[in-house]
Every structure is written in C-alpha cells, then in structure tokens.
Design a protein around this motif. Structure first.
Motif: not given
Length: 135
Positions: A28-57
């Motif tokens: 992050m420090d080497k390749q990106y000007d801004n080292p901060n992240l956007v974190v998003a919740v990714m819902p399961d394609k089948e709508g299962r709440k027990d399979r949600e996770y996060l993606i850090a961009f």
C-alpha cells in the motif's frame, strides 16, 4: 505489479482494530498515493447472511470499481438495489500505525469476532471471520 497475495491469520482487538500484515502495508505504501482503504460488505450471492465478508480496497482501486458502478442506472430498481447494497455498507478506513478500525456494523455483518482471516486478492484483500472462510 505484485499485488496482495497470501492468507494471514490476525486478531481483532477490543476496539475492532486489526493489524495489516507487513507485506500488505508495504504494498500500500509503495504502490498507492493514499494508503487508506475503503471497506465494503460483500453479500453472499445466495443471500446467506452467514457467508458475508468484507473487501478492503485501496482508495485508488475503489475509484476504479466505483467507475464501473456509476454505469448502473439509478432509475432501474435492480441496479439501484445493487448500488444500495454496496454503498450503504461501505466505509473509509484510515490506516494508523499499521492498523485499521473495522466499523461495528461491518464486523457484525461479516461475523467478525476475535480471529480474522485476511486473503490477498491481487488489487484488494478480503477480511473473513475465520470460521466462515473456505477455499
């Protein structure tokens, strides 16, 4: 460009912070000007709440993906639902001393407790509750 690679086990502290692995932080420090992240919740394609996770961009990668989302129609019900599903659950995360604070609502949606698994996905990384993660 070598991106985010590998799988790491980390722990959340009592405030909901986790240590970003040194290899991820270095990238992050080497390749990106801004080292901060956007974190998003990714819902399961089948709508299962027990399979949600996060993606850090890294913010620059978030902007690339946001450009793709901007092509969805705000007047089409399905497109609007997709946009809402992503934007309503996303948040900016500042990287401080190699740690990021995961918002409480995101920790709850992703089922994050003490043990967390980070998975490198080239331009992003995923944040999983260890008991939910499967390859």
């Amino acid at each position: 460009m070598v991106g985010f690679l590998g799988t790491y086990q980390v722990s959340l502290d009592e405030k909901g912070r986790l240590n970003v692995p040194a290899k991820f932080k270095g990238l992050m420090d080497k390749q990106y000007d801004n080292p901060n992240l956007v974190v998003a919740v990714m819902p399961d394609k089948e709508g299962r709440k027990d399979r949600e996770y996060l993606i850090a961009f890294p913010q620059e990668e978030w902007l690339v993906n946001e450009e793709k989302l901007s092509h969805l129609s705000g007047l089409d019900g399905d497109d609007r639902n997709k946009m809402r599903e992503i934007y309503a659950q996303a948040s900016e995360c500042e990287v401080k001393s190699g740690k990021i604070l995961i918002a409480q609502h995101q920790r709850e949606r992703a089922g994050l407790k003490k043990e967390v698994t980070l998975v490198g996905m080239s331009k992003t990384f995923e944040i999983w509750a260890t008991d939910r993660f499967e390859i």
